[in-house]
Design a protein around this motif. Structure first.
Motif, PDB file in Angstrom:
ATOM      1  N   ALA A 102     -10.862  40.171  -5.747  1.00 22.81           N
ATOM      2  CA  ALA A 102     -10.974  40.943  -6.994  1.00 22.81           C
ATOM      3  C   ALA A 102     -11.548  40.100  -8.134  1.00 22.81           C
ATOM      4  N   PRO A 103     -10.982  38.906  -8.412  1.00 29.11           N
ATOM      5  CA  PRO A 103     -11.590  38.084  -9.462  1.00 29.11           C
ATOM      6  C   PRO A 103     -12.974  37.574  -9.078  1.00 29.11           C
ATOM      7  N   ALA A 104     -13.256  37.490  -7.771  1.00 31.01           N
ATOM      8  CA  ALA A 104     -14.585  37.028  -7.355  1.00 31.01           C
ATOM      9  C   ALA A 104     -15.665  38.023  -7.753  1.00 31.01           C
ATOM     10  N   TRP A 105     -15.357  39.334  -7.671  1.00 30.48           N
ATOM     11  CA  TRP A 105     -16.349  40.317  -8.128  1.00 30.48           C
ATOM     12  C   TRP A 105     -16.611  40.163  -9.622  1.00 30.48           C
ATOM     13  N   SER A 106     -15.550  39.993 -10.387  1.00 30.67           N
ATOM     14  CA  SER A 106     -15.741  39.773 -11.830  1.00 30.67           C
ATOM     15  C   SER A 106     -16.542  38.504 -12.078  1.00 30.67           C
ATOM     16  N   ALA A 107     -16.200  37.441 -11.335  1.00 29.53           N
ATOM     17  CA  ALA A 107     -16.869  36.153 -11.525  1.00 29.53           C
ATOM     18  C   ALA A 107     -18.328  36.207 -11.085  1.00 29.53           C
ATOM     19  N   LEU A 108     -18.617  36.925 -10.001  1.00 26.20           N
ATOM     20  CA  LEU A 108     -20.000  37.044  -9.523  1.00 26.20           C
ATOM     21  C   LEU A 108     -20.865  37.733 -10.572  1.00 26.20           C
ATOM     22  N   TRP A 109     -20.379  38.859 -11.082  1.00 24.06           N
ATOM     23  CA  TRP A 109     -21.167  39.572 -12.099  1.00 24.06           C
ATOM     24  C   TRP A 109     -21.332  38.731 -13.357  1.00 24.06           C
ATOM     25  N   ALA A 110     -20.290  38.011 -13.746  1.00 23.85           N
ATOM     26  CA  ALA A 110     -20.382  37.160 -14.938  1.00 23.85           C
ATOM     27  C   ALA A 110     -21.361  36.011 -14.710  1.00 23.85           C
ATOM     28  N   ALA A 111     -21.317  35.415 -13.524  1.00 24.09           N
ATOM     29  CA  ALA A 111     -22.219  34.302 -13.216  1.00 24.09           C
ATOM     30  C   ALA A 111     -23.674  34.757 -13.197  1.00 24.09           C
ATOM     31  N   ARG A 112     -23.912  35.934 -12.620  1.00 21.30           N
ATOM     32  CA  ARG A 112     -25.284  36.450 -12.579  1.00 21.30           C
ATOM     33  C   ARG A 112     -25.773  36.813 -13.978  1.00 21.30           C
ATOM     34  N   ARG A 113     -24.895  37.373 -14.792  1.00 24.55           N
ATOM     35  CA  ARG A 113     -25.284  37.753 -16.153  1.00 24.55           C
ATOM     36  C   ARG A 113     -25.659  36.523 -16.973  1.00 24.55           C
ATOM     37  N   THR A 114     -24.996  35.413 -16.721  1.00 23.29           N
ATOM     38  CA  THR A 114     -25.206  34.205 -17.528  1.00 23.29           C
ATOM     39  C   THR A 114     -26.083  33.164 -16.830  1.00 23.29           C
ATOM     40  N   GLY A 115     -26.500  33.449 -15.595  1.00 24.08           N
ATOM     41  CA  GLY A 115     -27.331  32.494 -14.858  1.00 24.08           C
ATOM     42  C   GLY A 115     -26.575  31.236 -14.446  1.00 24.08           C
ATOM     43  N   THR A 116     -25.290  31.384 -14.155  1.00 25.22           N
ATOM     44  CA  THR A 116     -24.429  30.245 -13.838  1.00 25.22           C
ATOM     45  C   THR A 116     -24.258  30.091 -12.332  1.00 25.22           C
ATOM     46  N   ALA A 117     -24.159  28.864 -11.868  1.00 22.48           N
ATOM     47  CA  ALA A 117     -23.928  28.595 -10.447  1.00 22.48           C
ATOM     48  C   ALA A 117     -22.620  29.241 -10.000  1.00 22.48           C
ATOM     49  N   PHE A 118     -22.600  29.739  -8.748  1.00 17.41           N
ATOM     50  CA  PHE A 118     -21.449  30.483  -8.235  1.00 17.41           C
ATOM     51  C   PHE A 118     -21.121  30.010  -6.825  1.00 17.41           C
ATOM     52  N   VAL A 119     -19.893  29.546  -6.642  1.00 13.10           N
ATOM     53  CA  VAL A 119     -19.408  29.053  -5.348  1.00 13.10           C
ATOM     54  C   VAL A 119     -18.149  29.829  -4.990  1.00 13.10           C
ATOM     55  N   THR A 120     -17.954  30.092  -3.706  1.00 18.37           N
ATOM     56  CA  THR A 120     -16.728  30.755  -3.259  1.00 18.37           C
ATOM     57  C   THR A 120     -16.038  29.912  -2.188  1.00 18.37           C
ATOM     58  N   THR A 121     -14.724  30.063  -2.109  1.00 16.14           N
ATOM     59  CA  THR A 121     -13.982  29.540  -0.961  1.00 16.14           C
ATOM     60  C   THR A 121     -13.347  30.708  -0.237  1.00 16.14           C
ATOM     61  N   TYR A 122     -13.648  30.824   1.029  1.00 12.33           N
ATOM     62  CA  TYR A 122     -13.122  31.875   1.896  1.00 12.33           C
ATOM     63  C   TYR A 122     -11.776  31.384   2.409  1.00 12.33           C
ATOM     64  N   HIS A 123     -10.690  31.861   1.762  1.00 14.20           N
ATOM     65  CA  HIS A 123      -9.345  31.366   2.063  1.00 14.20           C
ATOM     66  C   HIS A 123      -8.629  32.163   3.136  1.00 14.20           C
ATOM     67  N   GLY A 124      -9.158  33.339   3.549  1.00 18.20           N
ATOM     68  CA  GLY A 124      -8.452  34.164   4.520  1.00 18.20           C
ATOM     69  C   GLY A 124      -9.406  34.988   5.344  1.00 18.20           C
ATOM     70  N   ALA A 125      -8.858  35.702   6.328  1.00 18.32           N
ATOM     71  CA  ALA A 125      -9.699  36.528   7.201  1.00 18.32           C
ATOM     72  C   ALA A 125     -10.100  37.835   6.534  1.00 18.32           C
ATOM     73  N   TYR A 126      -9.320  38.301   5.545  1.00 20.60           N
ATOM     74  CA  TYR A 126      -9.627  39.512   4.799  1.00 20.60           C
ATOM     75  C   TYR A 126      -9.895  40.688   5.736  1.00 20.60           C
ATOM     76  N   SER A 127      -8.833  41.258   6.255  1.00 17.81           N
ATOM     77  CA  SER A 127      -8.944  42.360   7.207  1.00 17.81           C
ATOM     78  C   SER A 127      -9.561  43.578   6.538  1.00 17.81           C
ATOM     79  N   GLY A 128     -10.201  44.420   7.346  1.00 15.98           N
ATOM     80  CA  GLY A 128     -10.804  45.645   6.837  1.00 15.98           C
ATOM     81  C   GLY A 128     -11.936  46.088   7.739  1.00 15.98           C
ATOM     82  N   ARG A 129     -11.841  47.324   8.223  1.00 16.49           N
ATOM     83  CA  ARG A 129     -12.856  47.826   9.161  1.00 16.49           C
ATOM     84  C   ARG A 129     -13.784  48.849   8.538  1.00 16.49           C
ATOM     85  N   SER A 130     -13.350  49.510   7.483  1.00 10.37           N
ATOM     86  CA  SER A 130     -14.208  50.526   6.866  1.00 10.37           C
ATOM     87  C   SER A 130     -15.388  49.857   6.183  1.00 10.37           C
TER      88      SER A 130
END
Length: 395
Positions: A102-130
């Motif tokens: 959830a905060p990553a979506w906010s951070a991604l849009w903010a980073a793109r709006r400001t031209g800032t570097a964006f890194v993520t850490t994948y901390h879990g498997a994040y289940s979901g099939r849909s």
């Protein structure tokens, strides 16, 4: 991971975003990386809803910004994007590191709006099939660099999101060997734990299952496994379930009912949050990590091994990279109380020196592979690489 020197981040400001700064694995890693940023000459800011680790962050020289980042409400996520964009511009942030969806979506849009570097850490498997859930999860694979916290997680990211090559980096979680070292834990600290757990002077064999009270951590599996033990083995043992309910009061009630129904009130205890986990491991004889869902890394298995304790872990996810079956501990079928009971019985039947030998093998294995310093150096090296790539002149 052998490189431990930190790159120079003088003049750099790094923002990490996470829902809360409480006591989980992702939160602890956030704090450890903030400490390294400060040591490397940079400025470390964390945006979250707060939690237990805020005081430790600030004591280390980091800064906390209180934002409602745990919400999944689309309107709030968009609002948070605007707040983060303003924060990036006001504080001169050079890189945003997101650690939850959830905060990553906010951070991604903010980073793109400001031209800032964006890194993520994948901390879990994040289940979901849909299709919708897959899109929601995909934000964790949209970083300039995507960090996976185990080889298992990296395989998942490659398979589900198609991230490959230099964009995907595996950096396992690290153990702080200045904390999780049996030689540094005093008898007074162990006695304090035993008193908090209301243990008698008879020194029972202690089985410890640390983790927040949620069904996927396997507490019910452990309770049922304990009930299946031969009475001669169970008689001198106590199972400790250490962790917060975090609002899951119905699940705690379910655990209490299971304990009562099986007649284990004298042998199974729910003790709540334990702050001094090094002392908790030191007080224990065997540590359980029977998660029903795959652990992306397996913090309990790594920390307990660092403390020289034999670990019984579910045979899936990142824990397979930490526990070497029958050499540093035992791996069991996930979600199977009979499989777990067999493993517990096997370790209880060993003499104490034999269990200690397993634990010592685990300590050496983890010490060689999973250090906090290695995680810090590798993460800051990712930042440096991202900065270098963005500063390369156009050909």
């Amino acid at each position: 991971m052998t490189v431990t020197a930190l790159p120079d981040l003088s003049g750099r400001t790094i923002l990490q975003v996470i829902p809360e700064l409480s006591a989980g694995g992702a939160e602890r890693t956030t704090l450890e990386v903030a400490e390294a940023i400060i040591e490397a000459g940079g400025r470390a800011i964390v945006a979250s809803e707060g939690g237990r680790l805020v005081s430790a962050l600030e004591a280390a020289g980091g800064e906390h910004v209180d934002l409602g980042l745990s919400t999944k409400n689309p309107v709030a996520v968009i609002s948070n994007a605007g707040k983060l964009a303003s924060l990036i511009e006001d504080q001169g942030i050079d890189l945003v590191h997101a650690r939850s969806r959830a905060p990553a979506w906010s951070a991604l849009w903010a980073a793109r709006r400001t031209g800032t570097a964006f890194v993520t850490t994948y901390h879990g498997a994040y289940s979901g099939r849909s299709a919708l859930k897959k899109v929601y999860n995909s934000v964790m694979a949209r970083g300039d660099v995507v960090i996976a916290n185990s080889e298992w997680t990296a395989d998942h990211v490659q398979t589900v999101h198609g991230v490959q090559g230099a964009r995907l980096v595996t950096i396992p979680r690290g153990v702080d060997f200045d904390v999780f070292d049996a030689g540094l834990v005093t008898s007074e600290r162990v006695d304090a734990i035993r008193q908090a757990w209301q243990l008698e002077a008879a020194n029972p064999t202690l089985l410890l299952l640390p983790g927040r009270l949620t069904s996927w951590k396997g507490q019910l599996v452990a309770i049922n496994a304990f009930s299946k033990l031969d009475e001669s083995l169970r008689a001198g043992a106590i199972l400790i379930l250490a962790g917060d309910a975090q609002g899951r009061d119905k699940y705690r009630e379910e655990l209490e009912k299971a304990i009562a129904a099986l007649g284990l009130e004298h042998a199974v205890r729910i003790v709540g949050h334990t702050e001094d986990m090094a002392a908790a491991y030191a007080a224990s004889d065997i540590v359980l990590a029977p998660s029903i869902r795959p652990e992306a890394f397996g913090r309990v298995a790594a920390e307990a091994s660092a403390m020289g304790k034999p670990v019984i872990a579910a045979d899936h996810g990142g824990q397979r990279e930490i526990i070497v079956d029958r050499k540093t501990g035992l791996r069991v079928e996930p979600g199977n109380p009979s499989s777990l009971a067999t493993a517990i019985g096997a370790l209880l039947a060993l003499e104490a020196p034999e269990r200690q030998a397993l634990g010592e093998a685990g300590r050496l294995y983890v010490k060689d592979r999973f250090s906090k310093r290695g995680l810090q150096a590798a993460t800051l090296s990712v930042y440096e690489r991202v900065f270098d790539a963005r500063e390369e002149p156009l050909s």
